[in-house]
Design a protein around this motif. Structure first.
Motif, PDB file in Angstrom:
ATOM      1  N   GLY A   1       0.798  -1.223   0.000  1.00  0.00           N
ATOM      2  CA  GLY A   1       0.000   0.000   0.000  1.00  0.00           C
ATOM      3  C   GLY A   1       0.826   1.266   0.000  1.00  0.00           C
ATOM      4  N   PHE A   2       2.161   1.135  -0.068  1.00  0.00           N
ATOM      5  CA  PHE A   2       3.032   2.311  -0.048  1.00  0.00           C
ATOM      6  C   PHE A   2       3.148   2.851  -1.477  1.00  0.00           C
ATOM      7  CE2 PHE A   2       7.284   4.276  -0.230  1.00  0.00           C
ATOM      8  CZ  PHE A   2       7.108   5.259   0.733  1.00  0.00           C
ATOM      9  N   ALA A   3       2.454   3.905  -1.763  1.00  0.00           N
ATOM     10  CA  ALA A   3       2.490   4.519  -3.097  1.00  0.00           C
ATOM     11  C   ALA A   3       2.404   6.027  -2.948  1.00  0.00           C
ATOM     12  CB  ALA A   3       1.367   3.984  -3.967  1.00  0.00           C
ATOM     13  N   PRO A   4       3.459   6.659  -2.458  1.00  0.00           N
ATOM     14  CA  PRO A   4       3.406   8.114  -2.240  1.00  0.00           C
ATOM     15  C   PRO A   4       3.421   8.867  -3.572  1.00  0.00           C
ATOM     16  CG  PRO A   4       5.614   7.305  -1.854  1.00  0.00           C
ATOM     17  CD  PRO A   4       4.763   6.089  -2.102  1.00  0.00           C
ATOM     18  N   GLU A   5       2.777  10.029  -3.587  1.00  0.00           N
ATOM     19  CA  GLU A   5       2.767  10.897  -4.745  1.00  0.00           C
ATOM     20  C   GLU A   5       3.809  12.001  -4.561  1.00  0.00           C
ATOM     21  OE1 GLU A   5      -1.078  12.407  -5.423  1.00  0.00           O
ATOM     22  OE2 GLU A   5      -2.011  10.444  -5.793  1.00  0.00           O
ATOM     23  N   ILE A   6       4.822  11.989  -5.419  1.00  0.00           N
ATOM     24  CA  ILE A   6       5.902  12.967  -5.333  1.00  0.00           C
ATOM     25  C   ILE A   6       5.802  13.867  -6.554  1.00  0.00           C
ATOM     26  CG2 ILE A   6       8.396  13.318  -5.198  1.00  0.00           C
ATOM     27  CD1 ILE A   6       8.639  10.534  -4.008  1.00  0.00           C
ATOM     28  N   PRO A   7       5.381  15.093  -6.386  1.00  0.00           N
ATOM     29  CA  PRO A   7       5.250  15.993  -7.537  1.00  0.00           C
ATOM     30  C   PRO A   7       6.621  16.407  -8.077  1.00  0.00           C
ATOM     31  CG  PRO A   7       4.805  17.172  -5.505  1.00  0.00           C
ATOM     32  CD  PRO A   7       4.960  15.739  -5.125  1.00  0.00           C
ATOM     33  N   VAL A   8       6.764  16.409  -9.412  1.00  0.00           N
ATOM     34  CA  VAL A   8       8.009  16.807 -10.063  1.00  0.00           C
ATOM     35  C   VAL A   8       7.671  17.882 -11.082  1.00  0.00           C
ATOM     36  CG1 VAL A   8       9.963  16.083 -11.440  1.00  0.00           C
ATOM     37  CG2 VAL A   8       8.991  14.518  -9.754  1.00  0.00           C
ATOM     38  N   THR A   9       8.082  19.112 -10.766  1.00  0.00           N
ATOM     39  CA  THR A   9       7.846  20.237 -11.663  1.00  0.00           C
ATOM     40  C   THR A   9       9.164  20.883 -12.030  1.00  0.00           C
ATOM     41  OG1 THR A   9       7.580  21.766  -9.817  1.00  0.00           O
ATOM     42  CG2 THR A   9       5.592  20.631 -10.598  1.00  0.00           C
ATOM     43  N   ASP A  10       9.122  21.702 -13.074  1.00  0.00           N
ATOM     44  CA  ASP A  10      10.353  22.385 -13.489  1.00  0.00           C
ATOM     45  C   ASP A  10      10.852  23.332 -12.404  1.00  0.00           C
ATOM     46  OD1 ASP A  10      10.174  21.028 -15.838  1.00  0.00           O
ATOM     47  OD2 ASP A  10       9.224  22.674 -16.957  1.00  0.00           O
ATOM     48  N   ALA A  11       9.967  23.934 -11.685  1.00  0.00           N
ATOM     49  CA  ALA A  11      10.378  24.860 -10.620  1.00  0.00           C
ATOM     50  C   ALA A  11      11.098  24.117  -9.491  1.00  0.00           C
ATOM     51  CB  ALA A  11       9.155  25.616 -10.094  1.00  0.00           C
ATOM     52  N   LEU A  12      10.581  22.949  -9.123  1.00  0.00           N
ATOM     53  CA  LEU A  12      11.227  22.162  -8.069  1.00  0.00           C
ATOM     54  C   LEU A  12      12.597  21.650  -8.528  1.00  0.00           C
ATOM     55  CD1 LEU A  12       8.193  20.112  -6.711  1.00  0.00           C
ATOM     56  CD2 LEU A  12       9.324  22.073  -5.634  1.00  0.00           C
ATOM     57  N   LEU A  13      12.678  21.234  -9.781  1.00  0.00           N
ATOM     58  CA  LEU A  13      13.960  20.765 -10.310  1.00  0.00           C
ATOM     59  C   LEU A  13      14.992  21.884 -10.368  1.00  0.00           C
ATOM     60  CD1 LEU A  13      12.749  18.404 -13.183  1.00  0.00           C
ATOM     61  CD2 LEU A  13      13.628  17.748 -10.939  1.00  0.00           C
ATOM     62  N   GLU A  14      14.541  23.072 -10.779  1.00  0.00           N
ATOM     63  CA  GLU A  14      15.447  24.215 -10.840  1.00  0.00           C
ATOM     64  C   GLU A  14      15.938  24.598  -9.445  1.00  0.00           C
ATOM     65  OE1 GLU A  14      17.758  27.125 -12.546  1.00  0.00           O
ATOM     66  OE2 GLU A  14      16.613  25.511 -13.520  1.00  0.00           O
ATOM     67  N   ALA A  15      15.029  24.588  -8.478  1.00  0.00           N
ATOM     68  CA  ALA A  15      15.429  24.920  -7.105  1.00  0.00           C
ATOM     69  C   ALA A  15      16.410  23.886  -6.545  1.00  0.00           C
ATOM     70  CB  ALA A  15      14.179  25.018  -6.225  1.00  0.00           C
ATOM     71  N   PHE A  16      16.178  22.625  -6.859  1.00  0.00           N
ATOM     72  CA  PHE A  16      17.092  21.575  -6.378  1.00  0.00           C
ATOM     73  C   PHE A  16      18.460  21.701  -7.044  1.00  0.00           C
ATOM     74  CE2 PHE A  16      18.972  17.325  -6.506  1.00  0.00           C
ATOM     75  CZ  PHE A  16      18.877  16.942  -5.179  1.00  0.00           C
ATOM     76  N   LEU A  17      18.484  22.066  -8.324  1.00  0.00           N
ATOM     77  CA  LEU A  17      19.757  22.239  -9.023  1.00  0.00           C
ATOM     78  C   LEU A  17      20.545  23.406  -8.460  1.00  0.00           C
ATOM     79  CD1 LEU A  17      21.659  21.483 -11.334  1.00  0.00           C
ATOM     80  CD2 LEU A  17      20.318  22.969 -12.834  1.00  0.00           C
ATOM     81  N   GLN A  18      19.849  24.479  -8.103  1.00  0.00           N
ATOM     82  CA  GLN A  18      20.525  25.623  -7.525  1.00  0.00           C
ATOM     83  C   GLN A  18      21.147  25.295  -6.161  1.00  0.00           C
ATOM     84  OE1 GLN A  18      21.130  28.403  -9.067  1.00  0.00           O
ATOM     85  NE2 GLN A  18      19.919  27.832 -10.905  1.00  0.00           N
ATOM     86  N   LYS A  19      20.529  24.401  -5.417  1.00  0.00           N
ATOM     87  CA  LYS A  19      21.064  24.021  -4.091  1.00  0.00           C
ATOM     88  C   LYS A  19      22.191  22.992  -4.195  1.00  0.00           C
ATOM     89  CE  LYS A  19      16.768  24.870  -1.544  1.00  0.00           C
ATOM     90  NZ  LYS A  19      15.711  24.263  -0.690  1.00  0.00           N
ATOM     91  N   ASN A  20      22.227  22.230  -5.268  1.00  0.00           N
ATOM     92  CA  ASN A  20      23.237  21.165  -5.413  1.00  0.00           C
ATOM     93  C   ASN A  20      23.944  21.275  -6.763  1.00  0.00           C
ATOM     94  OD1 ASN A  20      22.370  19.314  -2.953  1.00  0.00           O
ATOM     95  ND2 ASN A  20      20.495  19.821  -4.063  1.00  0.00           N
ATOM     96  N   PRO A  21      24.626  22.379  -7.014  1.00  0.00           N
ATOM     97  CA  PRO A  21      25.264  22.532  -8.336  1.00  0.00           C
ATOM     98  C   PRO A  21      26.473  21.621  -8.521  1.00  0.00           C
ATOM     99  CG  PRO A  21      25.860  24.363  -6.910  1.00  0.00           C
ATOM    100  CD  PRO A  21      24.837  23.562  -6.157  1.00  0.00           C
ATOM    101  N   ALA A  22      27.174  21.301  -7.419  1.00  0.00           N
ATOM    102  CA  ALA A  22      28.394  20.502  -7.548  1.00  0.00           C
ATOM    103  C   ALA A  22      28.094  19.085  -8.018  1.00  0.00           C
ATOM    104  CB  ALA A  22      29.137  20.464  -6.211  1.00  0.00           C
ATOM    105  N   ALA A  23      26.893  18.601  -7.744  1.00  0.00           N
ATOM    106  CA  ALA A  23      26.561  17.233  -8.130  1.00  0.00           C
ATOM    107  C   ALA A  23      26.347  17.084  -9.631  1.00  0.00           C
ATOM    108  CB  ALA A  23      25.322  16.773  -7.379  1.00  0.00           C
ATOM    109  N   TYR A  24      26.204  18.202 -10.319  1.00  0.00           N
ATOM    110  CA  TYR A  24      25.901  18.132 -11.742  1.00  0.00           C
ATOM    111  C   TYR A  24      26.944  18.845 -12.602  1.00  0.00           C
ATOM    112  CZ  TYR A  24      21.471  16.635  -9.817  1.00  0.00           C
ATOM    113  OH  TYR A  24      20.514  15.962  -9.113  1.00  0.00           O
TER     114      TYR A  24
END
Length: 249
Positions: free
Chosen positions: A204-227
């Motif tokens: 029954g574990f089926a979480p909904e994780i929203p993935v939007t361009d804004a969230l991806l951009e914010a995550f990239l800005q916080k972790n630039p060294a990983a990419y």
């Protein structure tokens, strides 16, 4: 000057000779006195190599130390297991444990303990590894014609081995402990542990994780060294096959 010395030396030659003779005798007497006179004047120094109550500088003490150790090894293993430096190291360690047992006042084993110890010796073990009374009796009979070791010597070696083992057991046991170590051990012994169980329904574990361009951009800005792509070399080439152009050349 030379004639004067020659004249006086010839005139008083007898007295000069007597003085030289007396001086030589005096020097000889003092020299012999320092070196010793007769059989009681041996000037060689005897260096004492003390090892507890033994003097390893004496051949008799050396023979006792090594002889007892060799017999001890043969009785326990059934054959001469140690030789040379190994036997010497075992002999010194064995005698040190015997001295510690004497210092601590450890009592000698009784008859029953000695009998049980003999039953476990390798020298008297049969083909099945158990005590063989026949081999034991043959060994005792051989001691009657052995001028180097008698039954009393064997008994002394066995008793010393058992006392050395007792001293070794005491030394290997718990020694001095700090008060903090004792307290820590008591706390561990008095601690009660409980087990908590958690169950999860993976079906029954089926979480909904929203993935939007804004969230991806914010995550990239916080972790630039990983990419970040490190510097690399790129090579391009063009291949010309000789077979394709052989007719035109």
């Amino acid at each position: 000057m030379i004639s004067w010395i020659q004249k006086n030396l010839q005139g008083h030659f007898r007295y000069v000779f007597l003085v030289l003779l007396a001086a030589t005798i005096i020097m000889f007497v003092f020299t012999i006195g320092n070196q010793g006179w007769g059989s009681g004047g041996d000037s060689r120094k005897q260096y004492v190599q003390s090892f507890f109550d033994l003097d390893l500088g004496k051949p008799a003490d050396q023979a006792r130390l090594i002889g007892d150790a060799a017999m001890s090894v043969r009785l326990q293993a059934g054959y001469d297991l140690f030789h040379g430096a190994q036997l010497q190291q075992y002999a010194l360690r064995r005698y040190a444990l015997i001295h510690i047992a004497s210092t601590l006042g450890l009592p000698p084993p009784d008859v029953n303990e000695v009998a049980a110890h003999i039953a476990g010796m390798g020298l008297f073990a049969g083909q099945d590894g158990k005590f063989d009374e026949k081999r034991y009796n043959e060994f005792r009979d051989s001691l009657r014609t052995n001028p180097g070791a008698g039954e009393g010597d064997i008994n002394r070696v066995i008793v010393d081995d058992m006392r050395a083992r007792s001293a070794e057991t005491l030394l290997a046991g718990p020694g001095y402990a700090l008060s903090g170590d004792v307290k820590r051990q008591l706390v561990r012994a008095d601690t009660e542990w409980t087990i908590g169980l958690a169950t999860v329904d993976f079906a029954g574990f089926a979480p909904e994780i929203p993935v939007t361009d804004a969230l991806l951009e914010a995550f990239l800005q916080k972790n630039p060294a990983a990419y970040e792509i490190p510097a690399m070399a790129r090579v391009a080439c063009v291949e010309f096959k000789a077979a394709d152009f052989a007719a035109e050349v």
